[in-house]
Structures are given as structure tokens and as C-alpha cells.
Design a protein around this motif. Structure first.
Motif, PDB file in Angstrom:
ATOM      1  N   VAL A  43      42.848  43.285  49.450  1.00 44.14           N
ATOM      2  CA  VAL A  43      42.478  42.976  48.068  1.00 44.14           C
ATOM      3  C   VAL A  43      41.072  42.394  48.063  1.00 44.14           C
ATOM      4  CG1 VAL A  43      42.981  41.546  46.051  1.00 44.14           C
ATOM      5  CG2 VAL A  43      44.857  42.563  47.344  1.00 44.14           C
ATOM      6  N   LEU A  44      40.244  42.850  47.155  1.00 47.62           N
ATOM      7  CA  LEU A  44      38.901  42.298  46.986  1.00 47.62           C
ATOM      8  C   LEU A  44      38.979  41.165  45.965  1.00 47.62           C
ATOM      9  CD1 LEU A  44      36.785  45.587  46.845  1.00 47.62           C
ATOM     10  CD2 LEU A  44      37.225  44.104  48.808  1.00 47.62           C
ATOM     11  N   LEU A  45      38.761  39.934  46.444  1.00 49.62           N
ATOM     12  CA  LEU A  45      38.928  38.766  45.583  1.00 49.62           C
ATOM     13  C   LEU A  45      38.018  38.797  44.363  1.00 49.62           C
ATOM     14  CD1 LEU A  45      39.350  35.720  48.010  1.00 49.62           C
ATOM     15  CD2 LEU A  45      41.050  36.706  46.473  1.00 49.62           C
ATOM     16  N   GLN A  46      36.805  39.357  44.533  1.00 48.53           N
ATOM     17  CA  GLN A  46      35.864  39.336  43.410  1.00 48.53           C
ATOM     18  C   GLN A  46      36.295  40.253  42.271  1.00 48.53           C
ATOM     19  OE1 GLN A  46      35.304  40.403  46.476  1.00 48.53           O
ATOM     20  NE2 GLN A  46      33.857  42.125  46.586  1.00 48.53           N
ATOM     21  N   HIS A  47      37.312  41.089  42.517  1.00 51.96           N
ATOM     22  CA  HIS A  47      37.776  42.015  41.485  1.00 51.96           C
ATOM     23  C   HIS A  47      39.119  41.611  40.903  1.00 51.96           C
ATOM     24  CE1 HIS A  47      35.209  45.378  43.540  1.00 51.96           C
ATOM     25  NE2 HIS A  47      34.474  44.515  42.853  1.00 51.96           N
ATOM     26  N   CYS A  48      39.682  40.478  41.339  1.00 51.41           N
ATOM     27  CA  CYS A  48      41.061  40.180  40.973  1.00 51.41           C
ATOM     28  C   CYS A  48      41.252  38.689  40.737  1.00 51.41           C
ATOM     29  CB  CYS A  48      41.995  40.657  42.095  1.00 51.41           C
ATOM     30  SG  CYS A  48      43.738  40.539  41.714  1.00 51.41           S
ATOM     31  N   ASN A  49      41.841  38.328  39.605  1.00 49.49           N
ATOM     32  CA  ASN A  49      42.261  36.961  39.348  1.00 49.49           C
ATOM     33  C   ASN A  49      43.631  36.740  39.977  1.00 49.49           C
ATOM     34  OD1 ASN A  49      40.025  36.132  37.544  1.00 49.49           O
ATOM     35  ND2 ASN A  49      40.879  37.664  36.147  1.00 49.49           N
ATOM     36  N   PRO A  50      43.998  35.494  40.288  1.00 47.30           N
ATOM     37  CA  PRO A  50      45.271  35.272  40.982  1.00 47.30           C
ATOM     38  C   PRO A  50      46.485  35.749  40.197  1.00 47.30           C
ATOM     39  CG  PRO A  50      44.289  33.190  40.268  1.00 47.30           C
ATOM     40  CD  PRO A  50      43.251  34.232  40.114  1.00 47.30           C
ATOM     41  N   TRP A  51      46.453  35.658  38.878  1.00 41.68           N
ATOM     42  CA  TRP A  51      47.600  36.085  38.083  1.00 41.68           C
ATOM     43  C   TRP A  51      47.697  37.613  37.973  1.00 41.68           C
ATOM     44  CZ3 TRP A  51      43.683  32.874  36.290  1.00 41.68           C
ATOM     45  CH2 TRP A  51      42.703  33.466  35.510  1.00 41.68           C
ATOM     46  N   ARG A  74      33.529  32.801  46.547  1.00 39.96           N
ATOM     47  CA  ARG A  74      34.811  33.431  46.255  1.00 39.96           C
ATOM     48  C   ARG A  74      35.002  33.462  44.737  1.00 39.96           C
ATOM     49  NH1 ARG A  74      35.313  29.768  50.359  1.00 39.96           N
ATOM     50  NH2 ARG A  74      36.045  30.498  52.395  1.00 39.96           N
ATOM     51  N   THR A  75      34.225  34.267  44.068  1.00 42.58           N
ATOM     52  CA  THR A  75      34.290  34.362  42.620  1.00 42.58           C
ATOM     53  C   THR A  75      35.184  35.524  42.210  1.00 42.58           C
ATOM     54  OG1 THR A  75      32.303  35.747  42.553  1.00 42.58           O
ATOM     55  CG2 THR A  75      31.997  33.357  42.325  1.00 42.58           C
ATOM     56  N   SER A  76      35.677  35.454  40.986  1.00 42.67           N
ATOM     57  CA  SER A  76      36.498  36.511  40.416  1.00 42.67           C
ATOM     58  C   SER A  76      36.062  36.705  38.967  1.00 42.67           C
ATOM     59  CB  SER A  76      37.982  36.139  40.513  1.00 42.67           C
ATOM     60  OG  SER A  76      38.309  35.195  39.522  1.00 42.67           O
ATOM     61  N   PRO A  77      36.644  37.663  38.254  1.00 42.00           N
ATOM     62  CA  PRO A  77      36.192  37.889  36.872  1.00 42.00           C
ATOM     63  C   PRO A  77      36.292  36.669  35.963  1.00 42.00           C
ATOM     64  CG  PRO A  77      37.473  39.771  37.645  1.00 42.00           C
ATOM     65  CD  PRO A  77      37.568  38.728  38.707  1.00 42.00           C
ATOM     66  N   ASN A  78      37.264  35.781  36.198  1.00 41.57           N
ATOM     67  CA  ASN A  78      37.451  34.657  35.291  1.00 41.57           C
ATOM     68  C   ASN A  78      37.272  33.280  35.932  1.00 41.57           C
ATOM     69  OD1 ASN A  78      39.500  36.924  34.057  1.00 41.57           O
ATOM     70  ND2 ASN A  78      38.553  35.675  32.458  1.00 41.57           N
ATOM     71  N   GLY A  79      36.776  33.247  37.167  1.00 42.13           N
ATOM     72  CA  GLY A  79      36.613  31.946  37.805  1.00 42.13           C
ATOM     73  C   GLY A  79      36.226  32.070  39.260  1.00 42.13           C
ATOM     74  N   TYR A  80      36.669  31.109  40.062  1.00 42.45           N
ATOM     75  CA  TYR A  80      36.280  31.078  41.471  1.00 42.45           C
ATOM     76  C   TYR A  80      37.275  30.217  42.245  1.00 42.45           C
ATOM     77  CZ  TYR A  80      34.451  26.518  40.077  1.00 42.45           C
ATOM     78  OH  TYR A  80      34.333  25.248  39.581  1.00 42.45           O
ATOM     79  N   TRP A  81      37.321  30.421  43.557  1.00 41.65           N
ATOM     80  CA  TRP A  81      38.164  29.635  44.449  1.00 41.65           C
ATOM     81  C   TRP A  81      37.330  28.523  45.076  1.00 41.65           C
ATOM     82  CZ3 TRP A  81      43.313  30.202  44.599  1.00 41.65           C
ATOM     83  CH2 TRP A  81      43.863  31.398  44.145  1.00 41.65           C
ATOM     84  N   ASN A  82      37.779  27.296  44.912  1.00 38.71           N
ATOM     85  CA  ASN A  82      37.047  26.152  45.427  1.00 38.71           C
ATOM     86  C   ASN A  82      37.817  25.506  46.578  1.00 38.71           C
ATOM     87  OD1 ASN A  82      34.697  24.219  44.874  1.00 38.71           O
ATOM     88  ND2 ASN A  82      36.441  22.824  44.945  1.00 38.71           N
ATOM     89  N   PRO A  83      37.169  25.311  47.746  1.00 33.18           N
ATOM     90  CA  PRO A  83      37.858  24.689  48.882  1.00 33.18           C
ATOM     91  C   PRO A  83      38.226  23.246  48.575  1.00 33.18           C
ATOM     92  CG  PRO A  83      35.841  25.819  49.582  1.00 33.18           C
ATOM     93  CD  PRO A  83      35.802  25.749  48.091  1.00 33.18           C
ATOM     94  N   ILE A  84      39.390  22.821  49.034  1.00 28.84           N
ATOM     95  CA  ILE A  84      39.830  21.436  48.888  1.00 28.84           C
ATOM     96  C   ILE A  84      40.409  20.968  50.218  1.00 28.84           C
ATOM     97  CG2 ILE A  84      40.290  21.523  46.407  1.00 28.84           C
ATOM     98  CD1 ILE A  84      43.221  21.964  47.040  1.00 28.84           C
ATOM     99  N   GLY A  85      40.248  19.717  50.515  1.00 29.37           N
ATOM    100  CA  GLY A  85      40.812  19.169  51.732  1.00 29.37           C
ATOM    101  C   GLY A  85      40.100  19.646  52.981  1.00 29.37           C
ATOM    102  N   GLU A 109      32.639  28.758  35.235  1.00 24.42           N
ATOM    103  CA  GLU A 109      31.525  28.930  36.153  1.00 24.42           C
ATOM    104  C   GLU A 109      31.606  27.936  37.309  1.00 24.42           C
ATOM    105  OE1 GLU A 109      27.914  28.591  33.979  1.00 24.42           O
ATOM    106  OE2 GLU A 109      28.357  30.245  32.598  1.00 24.42           O
ATOM    107  N   PRO A 110      31.080  28.324  38.478  1.00 23.03           N
ATOM    108  CA  PRO A 110      31.086  27.407  39.623  1.00 23.03           C
ATOM    109  C   PRO A 110      30.453  26.058  39.282  1.00 23.03           C
ATOM    110  CG  PRO A 110      30.482  29.603  40.336  1.00 23.03           C
ATOM    111  CD  PRO A 110      30.551  29.658  38.829  1.00 23.03           C
ATOM    112  N   LEU A 111      31.104  24.993  39.769  1.00 24.09           N
ATOM    113  CA  LEU A 111      30.698  23.601  39.576  1.00 24.09           C
ATOM    114  C   LEU A 111      30.901  23.118  38.144  1.00 24.09           C
ATOM    115  CD1 LEU A 111      27.420  23.467  41.689  1.00 24.09           C
ATOM    116  CD2 LEU A 111      29.758  22.994  42.422  1.00 24.09           C
ATOM    117  N   LYS A 112      31.356  23.995  37.262  1.00 20.77           N
ATOM    118  CA  LYS A 112      31.597  23.598  35.875  1.00 20.77           C
ATOM    119  C   LYS A 112      32.993  23.994  35.427  1.00 20.77           C
ATOM    120  CE  LYS A 112      26.725  24.154  34.523  1.00 20.77           C
ATOM    121  NZ  LYS A 112      25.789  24.824  33.576  1.00 20.77           N
TER     122      LYS A 112
END
Length: 205
Positions: A43-51, A74-85, A109-112
């Protein structure tokens, strides 16, 4: 794929451990070897939202599995994946064989953006841990390590592979990234909900 592990015999469920994902699926993928059973798609993450993973990734219960390419953004059409921990190590027989990163999906948008309940575990093969045949490289000669490194990095299809597990957490609230330190756990939310009772005085005896 949306219905689960359809290539497995009836009655079997896909419930891999971290070690299973790295050893039996990611390592053969990186080495360009067949994965058995071959049930995890790319799966290409930039083309797919998690839902939108249902029907695209391998669904096992309330979790989705897929191969993807490691990326800084790690951006997608409606957002991005942000590392935690902090990253966690994945071990097998006492040896570190991989890394496990945890990320949360944020809309906007990233950081916002605003955090959602979607969580992803991203598994990376530990560099230098195993060669293409799956054997340890710790006793290899310097020349063989150089040739192995050149062979592994000869294309973007090699160590760039990761395997991902995505699921929607049952607890968590949307929190703006502007408000650092305001992410609440389930217990935090319960305790905060009790604040309304602080001003209630007990009757005098």
C-alpha cells in the motif's frame, strides 16, 4: 483482502507477533524472496487514509497489515503520520532483528494537524542484522559485508521496505499539536471529568 486472511485455511486467523512480522514477512520481502503465505499486499501511504485501508490492506480483526516504503514524510490525502514515543527493538533468539516505530495519524497540515485515534506500528529491518539468505552477518568478512551492502542498496526495492500494522485505538481525543503536553490518556480524561465535583461540599455533621 478486506475480508481477512482469505488465503489461509478456514478457521485460521492472522495474529502475528512483532518477531513474526519481521522474521517471516519483512525479511523475505527485503531479500526479494517469496513470502509464504503471500497474503500481505503493498500500500502506498501517500495515496491512502487509514480509514480507507479496508479492502486494500490485509484485515485481521480490527487491524490492517501491509507493506510500504519507508519515507521521511508520511503524508496522505487528508493528513499525515506523526511519530510518537521512542523506537522499540524487535528481538529473535536474543538478537535484535528489527525496529518498531509508533505513529499517530493527524488530520490537516504537518505541524498544524489534529491527532486522531488511528495508530500505526511501522517495522524496519535492523541494518546489518541478516543477509539476503537470512543468516547472521556478524562473522562475515569485511569484503563480503561491502558486497552485501552494495547488493542490498542497489535498488529502492531493498531495505526501503517496511511492514505496517494499523488500528484504531478505542480511547483518545483529538488534540491540536499547538498545545504541547495536552495529550490525554483514558485515565486522564476520567480524572478530569471528576473536577466538576471539587466544588461540591459535604454536609456538616
Amino acid at each position: 483482502m478486506g475480508g481477512g486472511a482469505t488465503n489461509l485455511p478456514p478457521g485460521f486467523h492472522f495474529f502475528p507477533s512483532d518477531e513474526d512480522l519481521v522474521i517471516h514477512f519483512l525479511r523475505p520481502k527485503v531479500a526479494n524472496l517469496p513470502c509464504r503465505p503471500d497474503i500481505i499486499p503493498t500500500v502506498l501511504l501517500q495515496h491512502c487514509n487509514p480509514w480507507e485501508l479496508n479492502g486494500t490492506a490485509l484485515q485481521a480483526g480490527n487491524q490492517w497489515y501491509f507493506f510500504s516504503h519507508a519515507a521521511q514524510s508520511r503524508t496522505s490525502p487528508n493528513g499525515y503520520w506523526n511519530p510518537i514515543g521512542a523506537d522499540e527493538t524487535v528481538t529473535s533468539s536474543g538478537c535484535v532483528v528489527g525496529l518498531k516505530k509508533t505513529l499517530i495519524f493527524c488530520t490537516g497540515e504537518p505541524l498544524k494537524g489534529f491527532k486522531t485515534n488511528w495508530i500505526m506500528h511501522e517495522y524496519h529491518l535492523q541494518d546489518g542484522g541478516y543477509n539476503a539468505n537470512g543468516s547472521s552477518t556478524s562473522s562475515s568478512s569485511s569484503s563480503s559485508r561491502k558486497s552485501q551492502r552494495k547488493r542490498v542498496h542497489s535498488s529502492t526495492e531493498s531495505n526501503n521496505w517496511v511492514i505496517c500494522r494499523v488500528f484504531e485505538s478505542s480511547c483518545g481525543s483529538q488534540v491540536s499539536f499547538h498545545d504541547e503536553g495536552t495529550e490525554l490518556s483514558c485515565l486522564d480524561e476520567v480524572f478530569l471529568s471528576l473536577d466538576d465535583y471539587d466544588e461540591v461540599s459535604l454536609p456538616n455533621n
